[in-house]
Design a protein around this motif. Structure first.
Motif, PDB file in Angstrom:
ATOM      1  N   HIS A  63      -0.340   0.940   5.068  1.00 50.18           N
ATOM      2  CA  HIS A  63      -1.758   0.774   4.747  1.00 50.18           C
ATOM      3  C   HIS A  63      -2.609   1.948   5.222  1.00 50.18           C
ATOM      4  CE1 HIS A  63      -5.921  -0.600   5.445  1.00 50.18           C
ATOM      5  NE2 HIS A  63      -5.741  -1.289   4.331  1.00 50.18           N
ATOM      6  N   ASP A  64      -2.509   2.286   6.506  1.00 51.63           N
ATOM      7  CA  ASP A  64      -3.375   3.309   7.081  1.00 51.63           C
ATOM      8  C   ASP A  64      -2.901   4.707   6.698  1.00 51.63           C
ATOM      9  OD1 ASP A  64      -4.326   1.023   8.252  1.00 51.63           O
ATOM     10  OD2 ASP A  64      -3.947   1.639  10.313  1.00 51.63           O
ATOM     11  N   ALA A  65      -3.804   5.671   6.843  1.00 54.15           N
ATOM     12  CA  ALA A  65      -3.440   7.067   6.583  1.00 54.15           C
ATOM     13  C   ALA A  65      -2.608   7.657   7.707  1.00 54.15           C
ATOM     14  CB  ALA A  65      -4.694   7.903   6.361  1.00 54.15           C
ATOM     15  N   ASP A  66      -2.618   7.006   8.875  1.00 56.94           N
ATOM     16  CA  ASP A  66      -1.768   7.451   9.983  1.00 56.94           C
ATOM     17  C   ASP A  66      -0.911   6.288  10.457  1.00 56.94           C
ATOM     18  OD1 ASP A  66      -3.209   5.931  12.117  1.00 56.94           O
ATOM     19  OD2 ASP A  66      -4.826   7.338  11.686  1.00 56.94           O
ATOM     20  N   VAL A  67       0.056   6.603  11.303  1.00 57.91           N
ATOM     21  CA  VAL A  67       1.052   5.598  11.681  1.00 57.91           C
ATOM     22  C   VAL A  67       0.722   4.890  12.988  1.00 57.91           C
ATOM     23  CG1 VAL A  67       2.852   6.920  10.496  1.00 57.91           C
ATOM     24  CG2 VAL A  67       2.492   7.273  12.957  1.00 57.91           C
ATOM     25  N   ASP A  68      -0.383   5.253  13.614  1.00 61.03           N
ATOM     26  CA  ASP A  68      -0.677   4.807  14.977  1.00 61.03           C
ATOM     27  C   ASP A  68      -0.757   3.282  15.134  1.00 61.03           C
ATOM     28  OD1 ASP A  68      -1.591   7.563  14.468  1.00 61.03           O
ATOM     29  OD2 ASP A  68      -2.185   7.547  16.569  1.00 61.03           O
ATOM     30  N   ARG A  69      -1.441   2.603  14.226  1.00 65.76           N
ATOM     31  CA  ARG A  69      -1.693   1.175  14.407  1.00 65.76           C
ATOM     32  C   ARG A  69      -0.451   0.320  14.179  1.00 65.76           C
ATOM     33  NH1 ARG A  69      -2.896  -3.024  11.057  1.00 65.76           N
ATOM     34  NH2 ARG A  69      -3.011  -1.637   9.249  1.00 65.76           N
ATOM     35  N   THR A  70       0.385   0.676  13.216  1.00 63.44           N
ATOM     36  CA  THR A  70       1.462  -0.226  12.810  1.00 63.44           C
ATOM     37  C   THR A  70       2.862   0.224  13.235  1.00 63.44           C
ATOM     38  OG1 THR A  70       1.535   0.861  10.642  1.00 63.44           O
ATOM     39  CG2 THR A  70       0.172  -1.113  10.843  1.00 63.44           C
ATOM     40  N   THR A  71       2.963   1.350  13.928  1.00 59.79           N
ATOM     41  CA  THR A  71       4.273   1.787  14.421  1.00 59.79           C
ATOM     42  C   THR A  71       4.153   2.259  15.867  1.00 59.79           C
ATOM     43  OG1 THR A  71       4.217   4.171  13.958  1.00 59.79           O
ATOM     44  CG2 THR A  71       4.664   2.718  12.084  1.00 59.79           C
ATOM     45  N   ASP A  72       5.278   2.676  16.429  1.00 60.90           N
ATOM     46  CA  ASP A  72       5.275   3.213  17.791  1.00 60.90           C
ATOM     47  C   ASP A  72       5.097   4.730  17.789  1.00 60.90           C
ATOM     48  OD1 ASP A  72       7.711   3.802  16.662  1.00 60.90           O
ATOM     49  OD2 ASP A  72       8.909   3.208  18.401  1.00 60.90           O
ATOM     50  N   GLY A  73       4.717   5.294  16.640  1.00 58.37           N
ATOM     51  CA  GLY A  73       4.490   6.731  16.542  1.00 58.37           C
ATOM     52  C   GLY A  73       3.015   7.061  16.464  1.00 58.37           C
ATOM     53  N   ILE A 105       0.425  10.219   8.107  1.00 59.55           N
ATOM     54  CA  ILE A 105       1.614  10.120   7.262  1.00 59.55           C
ATOM     55  C   ILE A 105       1.848  11.437   6.526  1.00 59.55           C
ATOM     56  CG2 ILE A 105       2.623   8.960   5.249  1.00 59.55           C
ATOM     57  CD1 ILE A 105       0.996   6.486   6.046  1.00 59.55           C
ATOM     58  N   ALA A 106       0.776  12.054   6.069  1.00 63.21           N
ATOM     59  CA  ALA A 106       0.883  13.280   5.267  1.00 63.21           C
ATOM     60  C   ALA A 106       1.434  14.460   6.046  1.00 63.21           C
ATOM     61  CB  ALA A 106      -0.484  13.641   4.689  1.00 63.21           C
ATOM     62  N   GLU A 107       1.499  14.312   7.373  1.00 61.22           N
ATOM     63  CA  GLU A 107       2.038  15.395   8.203  1.00 61.22           C
ATOM     64  C   GLU A 107       3.415  15.058   8.758  1.00 61.22           C
ATOM     65  OE1 GLU A 107      -0.829  16.521  11.149  1.00 61.22           O
ATOM     66  OE2 GLU A 107      -2.410  16.891   9.665  1.00 61.22           O
ATOM     67  N   LEU A 108       3.999  13.954   8.307  1.00 58.39           N
ATOM     68  CA  LEU A 108       5.319  13.526   8.772  1.00 58.39           C
ATOM     69  C   LEU A 108       6.280  13.470   7.593  1.00 58.39           C
ATOM     70  CD1 LEU A 108       4.139  10.604  11.073  1.00 58.39           C
ATOM     71  CD2 LEU A 108       5.068  12.788  11.847  1.00 58.39           C
ATOM     72  N   THR A 109       7.501  13.916   7.798  1.00 55.43           N
ATOM     73  CA  THR A 109       8.527  13.817   6.760  1.00 55.43           C
ATOM     74  C   THR A 109       9.061  12.391   6.714  1.00 55.43           C
ATOM     75  OG1 THR A 109      10.357  14.344   8.234  1.00 55.43           O
ATOM     76  CG2 THR A 109       9.216  16.202   7.170  1.00 55.43           C
ATOM     77  N   LEU A 110       9.747  12.066   5.629  1.00 55.52           N
ATOM     78  CA  LEU A 110      10.345  10.741   5.536  1.00 55.52           C
ATOM     79  C   LEU A 110      11.334  10.515   6.672  1.00 55.52           C
ATOM     80  CD1 LEU A 110      10.714   8.058   4.104  1.00 55.52           C
ATOM     81  CD2 LEU A 110      12.404   9.171   2.607  1.00 55.52           C
ATOM     82  N   ALA A 111      12.106  11.527   7.011  1.00 59.18           N
ATOM     83  CA  ALA A 111      13.069  11.392   8.111  1.00 59.18           C
ATOM     84  C   ALA A 111      12.355  11.054   9.418  1.00 59.18           C
ATOM     85  CB  ALA A 111      13.877  12.671   8.258  1.00 59.18           C
ATOM     86  N   GLU A 112      11.221  11.689   9.656  1.00 63.15           N
ATOM     87  CA  GLU A 112      10.460  11.407  10.872  1.00 63.15           C
ATOM     88  C   GLU A 112       9.871   9.998  10.835  1.00 63.15           C
ATOM     89  OE1 GLU A 112       8.932  15.893  12.050  1.00 63.15           O
ATOM     90  OE2 GLU A 112       7.879  14.796  10.466  1.00 63.15           O
ATOM     91  N   ASP A 121       0.831  -1.208   0.000  1.00 64.43           N
ATOM     92  CA  ASP A 121       0.000   0.000   0.000  1.00 64.43           C
ATOM     93  C   ASP A 121       0.863   1.256   0.000  1.00 64.43           C
ATOM     94  OD1 ASP A 121      -2.678  -1.404   0.583  1.00 64.43           O
ATOM     95  OD2 ASP A 121      -1.404  -2.120   2.214  1.00 64.43           O
ATOM     96  N   LEU A 122       0.377   2.304  -0.685  1.00 66.42           N
ATOM     97  CA  LEU A 122       1.184   3.510  -0.858  1.00 66.42           C
ATOM     98  C   LEU A 122       0.478   4.788  -0.406  1.00 66.42           C
ATOM     99  CD1 LEU A 122       2.590   2.743  -4.420  1.00 66.42           C
ATOM    100  CD2 LEU A 122       3.786   2.472  -2.232  1.00 66.42           C
ATOM    101  N   HIS A 123       1.231   5.598   0.336  1.00 62.12           N
ATOM    102  CA  HIS A 123       0.835   6.954   0.725  1.00 62.12           C
ATOM    103  C   HIS A 123       1.996   7.893   0.416  1.00 62.12           C
ATOM    104  CE1 HIS A 123      -2.892   6.310   3.121  1.00 62.12           C
ATOM    105  NE2 HIS A 123      -2.380   5.110   3.344  1.00 62.12           N
ATOM    106  N   LEU A 124       1.733   9.189   0.456  1.00 60.90           N
ATOM    107  CA  LEU A 124       2.791  10.185   0.339  1.00 60.90           C
ATOM    108  C   LEU A 124       3.095  10.789   1.700  1.00 60.90           C
ATOM    109  CD1 LEU A 124       2.055  12.310  -2.862  1.00 60.90           C
ATOM    110  CD2 LEU A 124       3.766  10.512  -2.562  1.00 60.90           C
ATOM    111  N   SER A 125       4.395  10.929   1.998  1.00 62.24           N
ATOM    112  CA  SER A 125       4.812  11.631   3.209  1.00 62.24           C
ATOM    113  C   SER A 125       4.656  13.134   3.005  1.00 62.24           C
ATOM    114  CB  SER A 125       6.271  11.307   3.542  1.00 62.24           C
ATOM    115  OG  SER A 125       7.123  11.869   2.547  1.00 62.24           O
ATOM    116  N   LYS A 126       4.896  13.893   4.061  1.00 62.02           N
ATOM    117  CA  LYS A 126       4.788  15.357   3.986  1.00 62.02           C
ATOM    118  C   LYS A 126       5.704  15.940   2.924  1.00 62.02           C
ATOM    119  CE  LYS A 126       5.138  19.476   6.960  1.00 62.02           C
ATOM    120  NZ  LYS A 126       5.406  19.946   8.350  1.00 62.02           N
TER     121      LYS A 126
END
Length: 227
Positions: free
Chosen positions: A50-60, A64-71, A37-42
């Protein structure tokens, strides 16, 4: 054509979903193709999640759209895995890929990678969004696409044909033989998701599906012997 078994976000039943580890495990298991699955970072990176946010699959937390790739790179995506970008997956495995556009804005970024790396033969593009499929078809000559749906109306075959899709990827819990037969009459392949049990695998065979998306690598093995 043989029945295709497609690894869902790699093989998310046994590895952290949408991670390089999961994709490598899917390839080792001999999956015919691997879905992601694909999304764009900030900052415009083509991020695999998969999800539009990182809450379920990461510790953040956060979109995604409000986070940079570095973040995003600082997050643990499971078992120490990092959030990958699409081109890392291309380099990590050689299997055919099904790239699902979750964020319509990702279509252009995906098209750029596909054109640069000549991926029309290797990557089939999936989406719930008709407009994303129309956009990728406009940008990438010869691209293969599939319309994804959880629930759908009687127009689902017409929708797929209107955007030039060659396949439907449909929730097996809602699939009927009528839908499959109509799609086949119109020249569309039909893939069922998610097929994780022997009952669903038997149903996939009974419906004369062209393939199944699964979380578990053993479905590929048993699928070869299930009538």
């Amino acid at each position: 054509m043989s029945f295709l078994t497609i690894g869902h976000r790699g093989v998310m039943g046994v590895e952290p979903e949408n991670t390089l580890r999961s994709f490598v495990r899917a390839e080792q298991a001999g999956m015919d193709a691997i879905e992601l699955d694909l999304h764009l970072s900030k900052d415009g990176a083509l991020v695999v999640m998969h999800d539009a946010d990182v809450d379920r699959t990461t510790d953040g937390s956060g979109p995604i759209a409000e986070l940079t790739l570095a973040e995003l790179r600082e997050l643990d995506a499971g078992d120490g895995e990092r959030v990958p970008v699409f081109e890392e997956v291309l380099d990590a495995v050689s299997s055919p890929l099904q790239a699902e556009i979750k964020d319509v804005a990702a279509a252009k970024a995906l098209a750029e990678v596909m054109l640069r790396r000549d991926l029309a033969g290797r990557v089939e593009v999936l989406s719930f969004h008709d407009e994303a499929l129309a956009e990728i078809s406009r940008l990438v000559p010869g691209v293969r696409t599939a319309l994804v749906a959880d629930r759908w109306g009687a127009d689902v075959v017409d929708r797929a044909k209107a955007v030039g899709a060659g396949a439907l990827v449909l929730n097996i819990r809602h699939l009927t033989l009528e839908t499959v037969e109509r799609a086949h009459r119109e020249g569309l392949r039909v893939i069922g998701w998610v097929v994780n049990t022997q009952d669903h695998l038997r149903l996939a065979r009974a419906l004369n599906l062209d393939g199944a998306t699964t979380d578990h690598p053993e479905i590929r093995r048993t699928g070869r012997f299930t009538a």
